[in-house]
Write a protein that holds these residues in place. Structure first.
Motif, PDB file in Angstrom:
ATOM      1  N   VAL A 173     -13.405 -13.214  -0.073  1.00 26.01           N
ATOM      2  CA  VAL A 173     -12.221 -12.992   0.923  1.00 26.01           C
ATOM      3  C   VAL A 173     -11.267 -11.898  -0.028  1.00 26.01           C
ATOM      4  O   VAL A 173     -10.764 -11.069   0.804  1.00 26.01           O
ATOM      5  CB  VAL A 173     -11.690 -14.268   1.266  1.00 26.01           C
ATOM      6  CG1 VAL A 173     -10.506 -13.963   1.969  1.00 26.01           C
ATOM      7  CG2 VAL A 173     -12.760 -15.381   2.024  1.00 26.01           C
ATOM      8  N   GLN A 174     -11.194 -12.176  -1.076  1.00 26.72           N
ATOM      9  CA  GLN A 174     -10.260 -11.119  -1.735  1.00 26.72           C
ATOM     10  C   GLN A 174     -10.560  -9.809  -1.872  1.00 26.72           C
ATOM     11  O   GLN A 174      -9.843  -8.756  -1.749  1.00 26.72           O
ATOM     12  CB  GLN A 174      -9.950 -11.712  -3.286  1.00 26.72           C
ATOM     13  CG  GLN A 174      -8.984 -12.817  -3.722  1.00 26.72           C
ATOM     14  CD  GLN A 174      -9.078 -13.238  -4.898  1.00 26.72           C
ATOM     15  OE1 GLN A 174     -10.016 -13.190  -5.787  1.00 26.72           O
ATOM     16  NE2 GLN A 174      -7.830 -13.536  -5.613  1.00 26.72           N
ATOM     17  N   ASP A 176     -12.126  -8.420   0.521  1.00 31.08           N
ATOM     18  CA  ASP A 176     -12.172  -7.942   1.926  1.00 31.08           C
ATOM     19  C   ASP A 176     -10.859  -7.152   2.299  1.00 31.08           C
ATOM     20  O   ASP A 176      -9.856  -7.505   2.164  1.00 31.08           O
ATOM     21  CB  ASP A 176     -12.240  -9.009   2.958  1.00 31.08           C
ATOM     22  CG  ASP A 176     -12.526  -8.427   4.287  1.00 31.08           C
ATOM     23  OD1 ASP A 176     -12.145  -7.548   4.604  1.00 31.08           O
ATOM     24  OD2 ASP A 176     -13.145  -9.344   4.832  1.00 31.08           O
ATOM     25  N   VAL A 179      -7.804  -8.087   4.421  1.00 37.80           N
ATOM     26  CA  VAL A 179      -6.720  -9.214   4.112  1.00 37.80           C
ATOM     27  C   VAL A 179      -5.587  -8.487   3.736  1.00 37.80           C
ATOM     28  O   VAL A 179      -5.319  -7.578   2.824  1.00 37.80           O
ATOM     29  CB  VAL A 179      -7.307  -9.859   2.878  1.00 37.80           C
ATOM     30  CG1 VAL A 179      -6.232 -10.976   2.356  1.00 37.80           C
ATOM     31  CG2 VAL A 179      -8.769 -10.639   3.313  1.00 37.80           C
ATOM     32  N   LEU A 187      -4.283 -16.027  -1.824  1.00 37.84           N
ATOM     33  CA  LEU A 187      -5.760 -16.245  -2.292  1.00 37.84           C
ATOM     34  C   LEU A 187      -5.605 -16.324  -3.814  1.00 37.84           C
ATOM     35  O   LEU A 187      -6.690 -16.911  -4.536  1.00 37.84           O
ATOM     36  CB  LEU A 187      -6.609 -15.177  -1.666  1.00 37.84           C
ATOM     37  CG  LEU A 187      -6.813 -15.264  -0.534  1.00 37.84           C
ATOM     38  CD1 LEU A 187      -7.549 -13.751   0.115  1.00 37.84           C
ATOM     39  CD2 LEU A 187      -7.849 -16.444  -0.177  1.00 37.84           C
TER      40      LEU A 187
END
Length: 382
Positions: A173-174, A176, A179, A187
């Motif tokens: 996710v980091q 991506d 974000v 995060l």
């Protein structure tokens, strides 16, 4: 069987009057007349005597032949055997009699001797009861330790995989680009806290391993470049929180080789650096130094944080003993420092802390130099 509180005296003699004379003089004991050796063998299975008077003149099977058999029985281990007579006392002594006395001894003196031996038998009985109680407590403690070990092992192994999976998902996710930056900071915090949880689980398992003697060190020769490499790895293990701190590393060049397990040393350093991180504020300074000693290597981890209250220092390396609120609101179980102490001592080194409230803390530990047999291997390498 008679109750354990009852004191029993056997009088093994042909004449029942021998027992009758003692009964009024031994008010606190049950005095039993035993006619011969065969009866003694039979009755001692029913009632355990505390003291047995063996008259050498008793007809039938000689008592000196029976006594060794009786002394081999576990339930009679506390029985006191008193040989009484004028002849055959030497044979009775060789057979295992505890004391000898003449059969012409006045009843009062004989009773005094029996009371003395009853006191010894009573002490022996109390000692056996204490040993049995301690054994039960030991068995209970060992059972609890086994259950605790199994629980820790189960928890750690069941936690490690999902924690590692969460860390991997956070990393994805980091990366991506969709974000937002403010969420990216959250995060990072989530990743650091998850990593901290993984370290707690690993430390818990390793502390139990060392305490149980199940951690086998894989020692290597540690030179200056390897110390530098291990410190860098330990810094990476601590995580992104170090970006907000000034970390200074000072390693003495050309160190004499020390003997250590690099992976365990990495874990020790990661725990000490993590501890320094938790107790310093943004912009704080954490210093790592490696210096040579005549008999090994000294490693120092120093911070300029809040320091440690004096009353906390004696229990600082005990797991679950020194839970304190850190500057960042996180309670510290102390498992990491407990691991450090056990790991350093497993290497043959020592660890200590110097601190003053409000003036930071300095952790100092040593690693031993090469052993004689390792020195031979080193010469061959050179």
């Amino acid at each position: 069987m008679t109750t354990p509180e009852t004191l029993n005296v056997f009088v093994v003699a042909a004449d029942p009057g021998r027992a009758q004379q003692l009964r009024p003089l031994l008010a606190r004991a049950d005095v039993h007349h035993i006619a011969d050796a065969e009866t003694l063998l039979r009755e001692s299975h029913v009632t355990v005597p505390d003291v047995a008077l063996l008259y050498t003149s008793t007809p039938g099977v000689p008592l000196h032949q029976v006594l060794p058999l009786l002394r081999q029985r576990a339930e009679l281990s506390g029985t006191q055997w008193l040989a009484v007579g004028t002849q055959g006392l030497g044979e009775m002594l060789a057979a295992g009699a505890d004391a000898l006395i003449s059969d012409s001894t006045p009843p009062g003196a004989l009773a005094l001797q029996v009371r003395t031996m009853l006191a010894r038998a009573h002490q022996h009985r109390e000692s056996l009861a204490r040993v049995a109680s301690l054994q039960r407590r030991m068995d209970t403690w060992e059972h609890e330790e086994r259950v605790r070990d199994q629980l820790v092992h189960m928890l750690v192994h069941d936690l490690k995989n999902p924690i590692a999976a969460v860390m991997g998902l956070i990393e994805i996710v980091q990366e991506d680009p969709r974000v937002p930056e403010d969420n990216r900071e959250l995060l990072k915090v989530a990743y650091d806290e998850t990593q901290h949880l993984l370290h707690l689980a690993a430390n818990m398992l390793d502390v139990r391993k060392i305490q149980a003697g199940k951690m086998n060190l894989k020692r290597e020769l540690m030179f200056t470049p390897m110390f530098r490499e291990v410190i860098e790895q330990a810094r990476g293990d601590v995580g992104s929180g170090l970006r907000d701190r000034h970390v200074r590393v000072e390693i003495e060049p050309d160190l004499s080789p020390a003997s250590a397990d690099p992976e365990i040393l990495r874990r020790v350093l990661a725990n000490l650096i993590s501890n320094a991180l938790k107790h310093t504020t943004t912009g704080g300074v954490i210093t790592l130094m490696v210096r040579g000693l005549p008999d090994g290597v000294q490693i120092v981890v120093r911070d300029d944080g809040e320091g440690i209250p004096e009353e906390d220092i004696p229990n600082l390396f005990a797991a679950f003993e020194q839970s304190r609120l850190t500057l960042h609101g996180r309670f510290d179980t102390g498992m990491g420092l407990a691991f450090c102490k056990l790991a350093v001592e497993e290497h043959g080194g020592t660890i200590r802390v110097e601190s003053e409230r409000g003036k930071g803390a300095t952790f100092i530990f040593t690693l031993p130099s090469l052993e004689d047999n390792e020195d031979d291997d080193f010469v061959e390498l050179v």
